[in-house]
Design a protein around this motif. Structure first.
Motif, PDB file in Angstrom:
ATOM      1  N   THR A  59       2.913  -3.538   6.532  1.00  0.00           N
ATOM      2  CA  THR A  59       4.440  -3.420   6.107  1.00  0.00           C
ATOM      3  C   THR A  59       5.313  -2.519   6.435  1.00  0.00           C
ATOM      4  OG1 THR A  59       4.690  -4.936   4.557  1.00  0.00           O
ATOM      5  CG2 THR A  59       4.121  -6.370   6.074  1.00  0.00           C
ATOM      6  N   ALA A  60       6.691  -1.705   6.454  1.00  0.00           N
ATOM      7  CA  ALA A  60       7.315  -0.518   6.483  1.00  0.00           C
ATOM      8  C   ALA A  60       9.100  -1.608   5.753  1.00  0.00           C
ATOM      9  CB  ALA A  60       7.315   0.203   7.127  1.00  0.00           C
ATOM     10  N   TRP A  61       9.422  -1.099   5.204  1.00  0.00           N
ATOM     11  CA  TRP A  61      10.500  -1.487   4.735  1.00  0.00           C
ATOM     12  C   TRP A  61      11.381  -0.527   4.484  1.00  0.00           C
ATOM     13  CZ3 TRP A  61       7.265  -4.603   2.110  1.00  0.00           C
ATOM     14  CH2 TRP A  61       6.867  -5.556   2.925  1.00  0.00           C
ATOM     15  N   THR A  62      12.570   0.373   6.220  1.00  0.00           N
ATOM     16  CA  THR A  62      13.143   1.337   6.126  1.00  0.00           C
ATOM     17  C   THR A  62      14.755   1.088   5.860  1.00  0.00           C
ATOM     18  OG1 THR A  62      11.048   2.372   6.670  1.00  0.00           O
ATOM     19  CG2 THR A  62      13.028   3.718   7.112  1.00  0.00           C
TER      20      THR A  62
ATOM     21  N   ALA B 238      14.482   6.609   2.819  1.00  0.00           N
ATOM     22  CA  ALA B 238      13.886   5.570   2.447  1.00  0.00           C
ATOM     23  C   ALA B 238      12.588   4.484   2.994  1.00  0.00           C
ATOM     24  CB  ALA B 238      14.627   5.441   0.068  1.00  0.00           C
ATOM     25  N   THR B 239      11.107   4.212   2.314  1.00  0.00           N
ATOM     26  CA  THR B 239      10.756   3.447   2.589  1.00  0.00           C
ATOM     27  C   THR B 239       9.376   3.609   1.909  1.00  0.00           C
ATOM     28  OG1 THR B 239      10.563   4.727   4.785  1.00  0.00           O
ATOM     29  CG2 THR B 239       8.820   3.146   4.353  1.00  0.00           C
ATOM     30  N   LEU B 240       9.498   1.799   1.950  1.00  0.00           N
ATOM     31  CA  LEU B 240       8.998   0.896   0.956  1.00  0.00           C
ATOM     32  C   LEU B 240       7.316   0.325   1.678  1.00  0.00           C
ATOM     33  CD1 LEU B 240       8.072   0.767  -2.145  1.00  0.00           C
ATOM     34  CD2 LEU B 240       8.972  -2.069  -1.395  1.00  0.00           C
TER      35      LEU B 240
ATOM     36  N   ARG C 255      -8.002  -5.357  -0.756  1.00  0.00           N
ATOM     37  CA  ARG C 255      -6.890  -4.704  -2.068  1.00  0.00           C
ATOM     38  C   ARG C 255      -5.422  -4.533  -1.536  1.00  0.00           C
ATOM     39  NH1 ARG C 255     -11.725  -1.341  -0.091  1.00  0.00           N
ATOM     40  NH2 ARG C 255     -13.061  -0.529  -1.215  1.00  0.00           N
ATOM     41  N   GLN C 256      -4.389  -4.495  -1.838  1.00  0.00           N
ATOM     42  CA  GLN C 256      -3.536  -4.459  -1.923  1.00  0.00           C
ATOM     43  C   GLN C 256      -2.603  -2.756  -1.971  1.00  0.00           C
ATOM     44  OE1 GLN C 256      -0.763  -7.728  -1.868  1.00  0.00           O
ATOM     45  NE2 GLN C 256      -2.183  -8.695  -2.834  1.00  0.00           N
ATOM     46  N   PHE C 257      -2.304  -2.322  -1.574  1.00  0.00           N
ATOM     47  CA  PHE C 257      -1.125  -1.192  -2.407  1.00  0.00           C
ATOM     48  C   PHE C 257       0.464  -1.193  -1.733  1.00  0.00           C
ATOM     49  CE2 PHE C 257      -0.148   3.725  -1.266  1.00  0.00           C
ATOM     50  CZ  PHE C 257      -0.165   4.155  -1.957  1.00  0.00           C
ATOM     51  N   VAL C 258       0.867  -0.548  -2.612  1.00  0.00           N
ATOM     52  CA  VAL C 258       2.734   0.006  -1.900  1.00  0.00           C
ATOM     53  C   VAL C 258       2.627   0.943  -2.546  1.00  0.00           C
ATOM     54  CG1 VAL C 258       4.772  -1.368  -2.582  1.00  0.00           C
ATOM     55  CG2 VAL C 258       2.920  -2.666  -2.255  1.00  0.00           C
ATOM     56  N   ALA C 259       3.198   1.951  -2.002  1.00  0.00           N
ATOM     57  CA  ALA C 259       3.836   3.002  -2.102  1.00  0.00           C
ATOM     58  C   ALA C 259       5.205   3.029  -1.157  1.00  0.00           C
ATOM     59  CB  ALA C 259       3.274   4.225  -1.468  1.00  0.00           C
ATOM     60  N   PRO C 260       6.018   3.668  -2.115  1.00  0.00           N
ATOM     61  CA  PRO C 260       6.730   4.649  -1.619  1.00  0.00           C
ATOM     62  C   PRO C 260       7.143   6.251  -0.967  1.00  0.00           C
ATOM     63  CG  PRO C 260       6.934   5.529  -3.787  1.00  0.00           C
ATOM     64  CD  PRO C 260       6.256   4.983  -3.751  1.00  0.00           C
ATOM     65  N   VAL C 261       8.291   6.321   0.386  1.00  0.00           N
ATOM     66  CA  VAL C 261       8.380   7.428   0.641  1.00  0.00           C
ATOM     67  C   VAL C 261       9.930   8.043   0.489  1.00  0.00           C
ATOM     68  CG1 VAL C 261       8.613   8.724   2.972  1.00  0.00           C
ATOM     69  CG2 VAL C 261       6.591   6.919   2.585  1.00  0.00           C
TER      70      VAL C 261
END
Length: 695
Positions: free
Chosen positions: A403-406, A418-420, A438-444
């Protein structure tokens, strides 16, 4: 209205709407993108070219259809080699494996997309771009740090770098024709024979169809010279032989259907089939010039995309893809490990994107937001003709949810995105009772600032991960189920400048980007046990890199039918191995050494001259010295290399339906290696003929 006022209004319209470039590129069949310019038709005079500044916050390089046509008979990987910051891993020959490495991050950190859908290989993480012909695409783009389009999938937001290929669309905008057929034949060195067929059809209400079929056959033999020296300069060996085991027979077919390109509802469907049988040339070591190993590939996939816009506020895009990849590997040599295995990879990919234009705020800022949700299913089925020890043929399965919130804001001369993004994976295997989740959360975060239409600046901060492949996790006597994904931080700042002179007779452009990235938990193979034939995959590596990419362009429109264009690029990349601080011996240590096979200096130049129906293309590529190991000793040093290529494309006067092409690659005939002990061919040729019929 004066031209200056029209240009200012056009630039203001692009600045107001952050998606203006995307809408412009999708508005009609005849619109293409090249080096930040919207070109209504590549065959029109230069006076009708409309300039739109590139406002993307991330560095992007695009090769358009007219340039890709000059690479007819060559693959997407070879065409992409003209871009800055990209290195090709080529094992030589017509059918040799060709992968790409962007800024030294490794091929697995670069995602490849076709019409927005990923080309993935869960087994080994490598996408062979040598299978895709450059001339069958509308454009090929390289996005450093991934793209920043609001209407893109979560998979694209999570990519460290991306290569995006766009299928060719029928182009009947300026003619009364609705059917176009092309038949061609190419032949040349290595016993190459390649007939091609292309069909375009357009019906009413914007419905259109394209179809391509190609057959490739070559024996793949070519002479080479391999010369090695010791550290003191004495010759270890000097051998001349003929490269064997590089034959290939392949069939590739594509069919793409487009619907309603000018309405609020757009859709596209594509089917692809690739089947080949090829030899696998081994490394030239111990006086072995050939190999009995063979590989058969059968890849088939079908994908579709549907997009609907309601008013100027909400846009929905749905996409899906189903694929089956089959690889049959055979090694009958009893002196080695006799192998006859079949690997089958079924996969499913679903994606949805929701974009909402929130409108303008109190201070004139324009706001947008988007939500992207992707689901992917991958599995690997293995079979062997010969009996194997228990546990040798695992059947892993992977479920991935992204998923990506932008959010995007355009305010005056700024644009910020900005994206998470969040990634969840679940791996299971019939030989491993434990399910790994596995889970991974990262910003852009990306931003662009354009003080004037001709000058722009950009910056990017991104974090992403590279998930271990099935081979790294489950391969017999090598896989490690406890592997962690590689983590990467990317930073980049840069700018671009483009200016027209003398009523657009001259165009000058320059761009520069400074980048840095840090990869932790690097997956490396280390010896296991007492023999070098047994390895174990471990998270012990760390890479710290910094460098710069420089690009320049000069275009001279001499007359309405004569153009001259030069593009040049240079890349500096210092990627250091920071895995083991204790391995710091000044003579043989690996700490802070340049990582294997990555040149510190690389560059290239392409010059294109067009006169009426004749086009001449010259391409120069150069790579500095590299090393076999992070121990940068003279014994591990690999020689630099450079190549010169020439391509001529012409349409005969008064015979517009007939087109001839001729190409000479590695004109100087130099012997070089992209991958150690895999010699590349020296001077080779390719000629072709193409006939076009329209009604």
């Amino acid at each position: 209205m004066p031209r200056t006022i029209r240009m200012l209004l056009l630039c203001a319209a692009v600045a107001v709407h952050p998606s203006a470039e995307v809408l412009a590129s999708e508005a009609g069949d005849s619109v293409t993108m090249r080096h930040g310019m919207v070109v209504q038709d590549s065959l029109l005079p230069a006076a009708r070219v409309v300039h739109v500044p590139d406002r993307l916050p991330t560095p992007r390089q695009t090769l358009d259809k007219s340039f890709l046509q000059l690479f007819a008979g060559r693959s997407v990987a070879e065409a992409a080699g003209t871009m800055a910051g990209l290195q090709i891993r080529d094992y030589g020959g017509v059918g040799g494996l060709k992968t790409i490495d962007v800024r030294g991050m490794g091929s697995a950190h670069t995602s490849v997309f076709c019409d927005g859908m990923p080309l993935a290989n869960a087994q080994n993480g490598q996408v062979d771009l040598g299978r895709y012909a450059a001339a069958t695409f509308e454009s090929v783009s390289l996005c450093h740090g991934g793209a920043s389009d609001m209407l893109q999938s979560a998979r694209q937001w999570a990519s460290g770098n991306s290569v995006e290929m766009v299928s060719r669309r029928p182009d009947f905008a300026d003619t009364a024709f609705h059917t176009k057929a092309e038949a061609g034949m190419r032949t040349g060195s290595f016993g190459r024979l390649e007939p091609t067929l292309h069909w375009e059809q357009q019906w009413r209400r914007g419905l259109a169809l394209t179809a391509d079929a190609t057959y490739l056959h070559a024996h793949g033999r070519y002479p080479f010279r391999l010369r090695k020296t010791f550290a003191d300069g004495t010759v270890a060996y000097d051998t001349t032989a003929v490269r064997e085991g590089g034959d290939i027979s392949a069939v590739s077919m594509d069919m793409c259907l487009f619907g309603h390109p000018e309405s609020r509802t757009k859709w596209q469907a594509k089917a692809h089939l690739y089947a080949s049988d090829r030899g696998i040339p081994a490394a030239v070591v111990n006086n072995v010039w050939g190999s009995a190993q063979r590989q058969s590939d059968t890849d088939a996939w079908i994908q579709g995309r549907w997009q609907r816009t309601w008013g100027d506020t909400y846009t929905l895009r749905l996409a899906g893809k189903a694929a089956v990849e089959r690889l049959h590997y055979r090694n009958p040599d009893t002196l080695q490990l006799r192998t006859d295995r079949t690997f089958t990879q079924p996969s499913l990919y679903l994606s949805s994107v929701h974009r909402l234009a929130l409108g303008r705020g109190r201070h004139g800022a324009f706001y947008e937001c988007a939500l992207s949700v992707d689901y992917a299913f991958n599995t690997l089925c293995q079979a062997s003709r010969w009996p194997l020890p228990p546990g040798s043929l695992p059947h892993p399965t992977r479920h991935t949810l992204m998923t990506a919130w932008t959010g995007s804001v355009v305010w005056k001369k700024w644009r910020t995105v900005a994206t998470l993004h969040h990634t969840f994976t679940s791996d299971a295997s019939d030989l491993q009772p434990e399910v790994r989740r596995r889970q991974f959360v990262a910003p852009v975060v990306t931003t662009a600032f354009r003080p004037i239409p001709d000058l722009g600046f950009r910056a990017m901060v991104r974090r992403h991960q590279r998930i271990p492949t099935f081979n790294e996790l489950h391969y017999h006597e090598m896989g490690n189920i406890q592997l962690r994904p590689e983590q990467c931080w990317q930073y980049s700042v840069g700018g671009e400048w483009e200016r027209h002179f003398l009523r657009r007779t001259w165009t000058l452009a320059f761009s520069a980007d400074i980048f840095m990235h840090r990869i932790t938990d690097k997956i490396v193979a280390v010896p296991r046990g007492s023999g070098q034939w047994r390895w174990m995959m471990l998270n012990v590596g760390e890479v710290l890199a910094h460098g710069t990419d420089l690009k320049g362009k000069v275009v001279w429109h001499v007359t309405a039918t004569m153009n001259f264009e030069v593009n040049a690029h240079y890349s500096y990349n210092r990627s250091e191995d920071r895995s083991n601080p204790d391995d710091n011996d000044p003579r043989f240590g690996t700490f802070k050494g340049q990582i294997p096979y990555l040149p510190r200096h690389a560059g290239g130049l392409s010059a294109q001259y067009t006169f009426s129906s004749f086009t001449l293309l010259y391409v120069w590529s150069g790579v500095g010295c590299r090393y076999r190991s992070s121990a940068n000793t003279p014994a591990n040093r690999l020689q630099p290399w450079q190549t010169h290529d020439l391509t001529l494309l012409c349409t005969l006067p008064h015979v517009s339906w007939l087109q001839l092409s001729a190409a000479c690659y590695n004109v100087a005939g130099r012997q070089y290696e992209v991958v150690p002990n895999y010699p590349m061919p020296r001077r080779n040729f390719l000629i072709g003929i193409r006939m076009t019929w329209q009604r």
